[in-house]
Design a protein around this motif. Structure first.
Motif, short mmCIF file in Angstrom:
data_model
loop_
_atom_site.label_atom_id
_atom_site.label_comp_id
_atom_site.label_asym_id
_atom_site.label_seq_id
_atom_site.Cartn_x
_atom_site.Cartn_y
_atom_site.Cartn_z
N GLU A 179 50.03 25.63 30.77
CA GLU A 179 49.84 26.99 30.92
C GLU A 179 47.97 27.51 30.74
O GLU A 179 47.88 27.96 30.48
CB GLU A 179 50.30 27.10 29.19
N ARG A 180 47.57 26.38 30.82
CA ARG A 180 46.14 26.05 30.82
C ARG A 180 45.38 26.56 32.14
O ARG A 180 44.39 26.68 32.34
CB ARG A 180 45.52 25.09 30.32
N ILE A 181 46.34 26.14 33.16
CA ILE A 181 46.02 26.57 34.32
C ILE A 181 46.35 27.28 35.57
O ILE A 181 47.16 28.09 34.72
CB ILE A 181 46.50 24.58 35.36
N THR A 182 45.11 28.60 36.89
CA THR A 182 45.77 29.26 36.89
C THR A 182 45.47 29.18 38.45
O THR A 182 44.54 28.06 38.78
CB THR A 182 45.41 30.35 36.64
N GLU A 183 46.56 29.05 39.88
CA GLU A 183 46.06 28.56 40.57
C GLU A 183 46.21 29.85 41.35
O GLU A 183 46.57 31.21 41.77
CB GLU A 183 47.03 28.14 41.88
N LEU A 184 44.89 30.05 42.66
CA LEU A 184 44.37 31.19 43.19
C LEU A 184 44.47 31.38 44.27
O LEU A 184 44.08 30.28 45.12
CB LEU A 184 43.24 32.23 42.45
N ASP A 185 44.54 32.17 45.54
CA ASP A 185 44.84 32.48 46.56
C ASP A 185 43.91 33.27 47.03
O ASP A 185 42.72 33.52 46.23
CB ASP A 185 46.06 32.66 47.32
N TRP A 186 42.57 32.92 48.09
CA TRP A 186 41.53 34.03 48.72
C TRP A 186 42.16 35.55 48.56
O TRP A 186 43.59 36.03 48.18
CB TRP A 186 41.53 33.86 50.29
N TRP A 187 41.36 36.29 47.40
CA TRP A 187 41.04 37.20 47.51
C TRP A 187 41.91 37.94 46.05
O TRP A 187 41.96 38.75 45.03
CB TRP A 187 41.17 38.04 48.25
N GLU A 188 42.95 36.34 45.30
CA GLU A 188 42.83 37.15 43.86
C GLU A 188 42.20 36.60 42.76
O GLU A 188 41.11 36.15 43.10
CB GLU A 188 44.76 35.82 43.93
N SER A 189 42.68 36.97 41.76
CA SER A 189 41.58 37.52 40.43
C SER A 189 42.07 37.31 39.78
O SER A 189 43.97 37.73 38.91
CB SER A 189 40.02 38.08 40.75
N ILE A 190 41.25 36.79 38.87
CA ILE A 190 41.53 36.69 37.06
C ILE A 190 40.35 37.65 36.06
O ILE A 190 39.30 37.59 36.38
CB ILE A 190 42.02 35.51 36.55
N ARG A 191 40.55 37.78 35.21
CA ARG A 191 39.90 38.18 33.97
C ARG A 191 39.65 37.50 32.91
O ARG A 191 40.71 37.28 32.34
CB ARG A 191 40.44 39.84 33.20
N ILE A 192 38.49 36.82 31.88
CA ILE A 192 38.51 36.14 31.30
C ILE A 192 37.46 36.96 30.34
O ILE A 192 36.84 37.12 31.03
CB ILE A 192 38.05 34.76 31.48
N ASP A 193 38.25 37.30 29.91
CA ASP A 193 37.87 38.22 28.58
C ASP A 193 36.86 40.10 28.99
O ASP A 193 37.51 40.04 30.37
CB ASP A 193 36.72 37.78 27.79
N GLU A 194 35.66 39.86 29.23
CA GLU A 194 34.77 40.56 30.11
C GLU A 194 34.44 40.33 31.66
O GLU A 194 33.80 41.09 31.87
CB GLU A 194 33.35 41.36 29.23
N VAL A 195 34.30 38.52 31.92
CA VAL A 195 34.76 38.44 33.39
C VAL A 195 35.54 38.30 34.02
O VAL A 195 36.12 38.45 33.67
CB VAL A 195 33.64 36.73 33.11
N HIS A 196 35.02 38.30 35.23
CA HIS A 196 35.90 38.60 36.19
C HIS A 196 35.62 37.69 37.19
O HIS A 196 34.58 37.98 38.26
CB HIS A 196 35.66 40.62 37.01
N VAL A 197 36.52 36.63 37.99
CA VAL A 197 36.56 36.11 38.24
C VAL A 197 37.18 36.23 39.84
O VAL A 197 39.04 36.54 39.32
CB VAL A 197 36.96 34.17 37.80
N VAL A 198 36.97 35.91 40.87
CA VAL A 198 37.92 36.22 42.35
C VAL A 198 37.26 35.02 43.06
O VAL A 198 36.02 35.00 43.40
CB VAL A 198 36.90 37.18 43.00
N SER A 199 38.27 34.80 43.73
CA SER A 199 38.41 33.27 44.35
C SER A 199 38.35 33.73 45.87
O SER A 199 39.06 35.11 46.50
CB SER A 199 39.53 32.77 44.50
N THR A 200 37.13 33.22 46.24
CA THR A 200 37.01 34.38 48.31
C THR A 200 37.14 33.76 48.80
O THR A 200 36.81 31.92 48.58
CB THR A 200 35.33 35.05 47.90
#
Length: 345
Positions: A179-200
């Protein structure tokens, strides 16, 4: 520190991997077909070239200066701050969130503890002394970016692990809960509170052994808040993706761009310094920090060459290049200069 709030986007199965537009015939692929196809049968030729053409000073003769980081230094930092810990390992504090990138704390970038590239310096802070982390970002699974022992030590200290598609199972095997792991494809993103993380996208390859070439994805990352935008290149050759990322998410306050472990024959998967500079320009960066250097001997050039070349290029292109000592805090929104510390060694 606030606790990272991860969104629910978490593709984890082989079915999800197979849905990626970059995945076919059991492997991930770059957007360009110009990348060098590594073959184990050519390893002897690579070794011969390495020993024939390697520079005289591939490792420093004296100790690299390291500025120790104390736990309280991290917790008390009120501005958006970055600390370079070595090679491509970086610690960021953005909008109060602590994000560690490509953590490699082991003595060697190798599957073995007794052989392989050995680090020139110790990290400026130990994993034990790091405060709890909101996220760890992994760019790809090569040993100088994904370190088994470091992940095992971090497993219970990190709220969120973010990895490219196909990398989850390794982390689970090393003690990180699903439950602590997120996999991302290119151009997918997540938010960690106020921070936006995009896999590019990046232009590289993956593999930790003889049979897993390109079975997992490789990525760069955009890390942004309302006030700050940072780009992390991971390992990559130069490609048109930098312009696209710059157009979508730039301009960036700081680009963290691979500048080290290069050779003309590897340029499609590891940028030459002039390509690293062009990538920064394409990304619309304000300041650039060259990474992937100063910690391990992974190429034929001298260990100082990345610093010297990118510094010279910065004068030609009038780009503000930051070369902090390992552990030196840098205000991401600031304007401070750094020194040519390597010339004193």
């Amino acid at each position: 520190m606030s606790v990272g709030a991860l969104n629910s986007k978490a593709p984890n199965s082989l079915e999800e991997v197979s849905k990626s537009s970059h995945y076919s015939n059991g492997k991930f692929h770059n957007t360009s077909n110009k990348t060098v196809e590594f073959k184990w049968s050519n390893l002897a030729n690579y070794a011969k070239e390495y020993y024939k053409h390697r520079a005289v000073e591939t490792e420093p003769k004296t100790k690299i200066p390291v500025q120790a980081i104390l736990t309280e230094n991290i917790l008390s930092a009120s501005e958006d701050t970055i600390w370079r810990l070595g090679h491509s390992t970086l610690l960021l504090k953005i909008s109060g969130q602590l994000i560690l990138i490509d953590p490699v704390f082991s003595d060697r970038a190798s599957p073995f503890s007794f052989i392989g590239p050995k680090r020139f310096h110790q990290p400026p802070i130990s994993i034990e002394d790091l405060p709890p982390l909101d996220a760890v970002l992994i760019s790809h699974n090569h040993y100088d970016h994904l370190d088994k022992q470091s992940i095992k030590q971090l497993a219970h200290k990190v709220t969120n692990f973010v990895v490219p598609l196909g990398n989850k199972n390794d982390l689970i095997a090393w003690g990180v809960s699903d439950e602590r792991i997120t996999e991302l494809d290119w151009w997918e993103s997540i938010r960690i509170d106020e921070v936006h993380v995009v896999s590019t996208p990046a232009q590289h390859f993956s593999g930790r052994g003889l049979s897993d070439r390109d079975k997992s994805l490789w990525s760069s990352y955009v890390i942004k808040s309302n006030d700050t935008r940072v780009f992390f290149s991971g390992d990559t050759g130069y490609f048109n993706g930098f312009k696209e990322i710059g157009e979508k998410y730039g301009p960036f306050d700081l680009t963290l761009v691979e500048t080290g472990a290069y050779h003309p024959s590897w340029a499609t998967i590891h940028m030459l310094p002039e390509q690293s500079m062009q990538a920064h320009i394409d990304l619309q960066g304000r300041r650039m920090m060259p990474i992937h250097n100063g910690t391990f001997n992974l190429a034929m050039h001298s260990w100082q060459d990345p610093f010297e070349q990118i510094t010279q290029l910065s004068q030609i292109h009038k780009v503000n290049v930051l070369t902090p000592k390992m552990g030196q805090p840098i205000n991401i929104q600031g304007n401070e200069d750094t020194t040519r510390w390597w010339t004193d060694l």
